[in-house]
Design an enzyme around this catalytic site. Structure first.
Site, short mmCIF file in Angstrom:
data_model
loop_
_atom_site.label_atom_id
_atom_site.label_comp_id
_atom_site.label_asym_id
_atom_site.label_seq_id
_atom_site.Cartn_x
_atom_site.Cartn_y
_atom_site.Cartn_z
N GLN A 135 13.01 -9.02 -20.61
CA GLN A 135 12.00 -9.70 -21.46
C GLN A 135 11.04 -9.98 -20.88
OE1 GLN A 135 12.07 -13.86 -23.56
NE2 GLN A 135 10.62 -14.41 -22.28
N SER A 138 5.57 -12.39 -19.55
CA SER A 138 4.79 -12.65 -18.96
C SER A 138 3.65 -11.71 -18.53
CB SER A 138 5.31 -14.10 -17.96
OG SER A 138 6.04 -14.56 -18.67
N SER A 170 12.73 -11.28 -15.16
CA SER A 170 14.13 -11.62 -14.43
C SER A 170 15.13 -10.33 -14.97
CB SER A 170 15.27 -13.19 -15.20
OG SER A 170 13.75 -13.79 -15.26
N GLU A 251 17.70 -20.73 -24.00
CA GLU A 251 18.88 -20.28 -22.84
C GLU A 251 18.70 -21.86 -22.14
OE1 GLU A 251 14.29 -20.69 -21.46
OE2 GLU A 251 15.53 -19.63 -23.09
N GLU A 369 5.03 -29.19 -15.46
CA GLU A 369 4.25 -29.44 -16.31
C GLU A 369 3.94 -29.26 -17.35
OE1 GLU A 369 4.29 -28.04 -13.82
OE2 GLU A 369 3.74 -29.24 -12.06
#
Length: 390
Positions: A135, A138, A170, A251, A369
């Site tokens: 993927q 990011s 990943s 996931e 967070e």
């Protein structure tokens, strides 16, 4: 506190017990590649051959891509059945599939937004494990805020040209294909599109990132003048945000399976502390606290599944937060149980490895967070946290 501190199993009146029994018996007798182990959602490059062979076995026996429609080789499995398989795979110390991105993210996205030709081309090889996917979402300045993606996809004669950089990818160094989020239009959500990228395309450079646990499951990916054909676009141009958000959270269906590994880790922790004469009342109390937290994790998972919650629901944010923080606490306590032995281990002490990985758990897949912000805003109704620009 002698012997095992706990074991996750079917709860009383478990409606999925027949399926659980079927899966458990099959896992007991299924042939396993010699090097196979439970490497989690992402294999290292060294894990891929055994993981791919295992995926072939899962596909041949009807246990691959359980949630997929029967048309594409799945079983139309319920959320409960998917969760049960994840838990039983963890109990058997095997991965539930080759990796997470192909079966759980790319496959469902292609079914929902892709063309018939894209599904025919990619889905069968995802199911059998012949193609692994990553993927490409990011970026260095757009990790948690995907609306800030800068990687640019320019429309040209004959398709698209992509330039940019991705990070925390990943399995990128072992993947055949990537699901790419890139900016094809103006700023904000509306300017994003999703593409399929062959990872061996000219202009794609993958650099593994060395983790503090010694593995390299994450990568940074550079895209320089990468040419994509017109049919690389998934869905419509400008539909990228909708496509991207459809992948998030899948996931988390398997998070409850983490309880199996956590109970085993607590068993190892008690044994290691006792062998070193460090199992005092203070440590015992902390172990009991983590044992309770692990059972609460599993109960939270059971409740979310029973209520039919979707993976993106707030209950799964609770689950993600609880799992991450418990992982980290078990790792830290394991190091305390080892004492000076935690400073050096020639055989890769599992408790030290858990400590190193545990710290990453509070970051990957959505930081603690972020989960707290989601719960504050969506459940408690609190105002959004001010940003720098506000």
């Amino acid at each position: 506190m002698d012997g095992p501190v706990g074991e996750a199993g079917a709860l009383p009146d478990d409606p999925a017990e027949p399926f659980r029994a079927e899966v458990r018996e099959w896992l007991r007798t299924a042939p396993r590649p010699e090097a196979l182990h439970d490497y989690g959602p992402t294999p290292t490059v060294a894990d891929i051959p055994a993981g791919r062979e295992w995926q072939h076995t899962l596909a041949a026996c009807g246990f691959a891509c359980l949630h997929w429609p029967v048309r594409w080789g799945g079983r139309d499995a319920t959320v409960t059945e998917q969760a049960v398989f994840a838990e039983e795979a963890a109990r058997a110390s095997v991965p539930r599939q080759l990796n997470i991105v192909g079966p759980d993210l790319a496959g469902p996205v292609l079914m929902a937004f892709g063309t018939e030709a894209q599904c025919d081309r990619y889905l069968p090889r995802i199911r059998t494990g012949d193609d692994m996917w990553c993927q490409l979402f990011s970026e260095p300045d757009a990790g948690s805020d995907l609306a800030a993606v800068r990687t640019r996809a320019r429309r040209v004669d004959g398709g698209w040209v992509v330039d940019g950089q991705k990070v925390w990818t990943s399995g990128g160094d072992g993947a055949e294909y990537g699901l790419l989020l890139a900016r094809s239009g103006g700023p904000g959500h509306g300017g994003l599109s999703v593409f399929v990228v062959a990872m061996n395309s000219p202009g794609v450079t993958v650099r593994p990132l060395l983790q503090m646990d010694g593995e390299s499951k994450f990568n940074e990916v550079f895209l320089s003048g990468v040419e994509l054909p017109p049919d690389a676009l998934v869905g419509e141009e400008g539909q990228g945000w909708r496509v991207a958000t459809a992948t998030l959270g899948r996931e988390r269906l398997s998070l409850g399976a983490n309880a199996v590994g956590m109970f085993h880790a607590l068993d190892d922790l008690v044994e290691a502390a006792a062998a070193r004469g460090r199992l005092d009342d203070h440590l015992r109390g902390q172990v009991v606290d983590l044992w309770i937290r692990t059972w609460l994790l599993r109960a939270t998972w059971e409740r979310a599944i029973a209520e039919g919650a979707e993976p993106g629901a707030p209950s799964f944010s609770v689950l993600k937060l609880l799992t991450s923080e418990t992982h980290r606490a078990i790792g830290d306590l394991g190091v305390e149980a080892l004492g000076p032995d935690a400073l050096w281990s020639e055989d890769g002490e599992p408790l030290v490895h858990r400590m190193l990985v545990g710290h990453a758990q509070t970051i990957l897949g959505g930081t603690s967070e972020i989960q707290r912000n989601i719960l504050a805003e969506r459940v408690l109704g609190l105002p959004r946290e001010p940003t720098r620009s506000s």
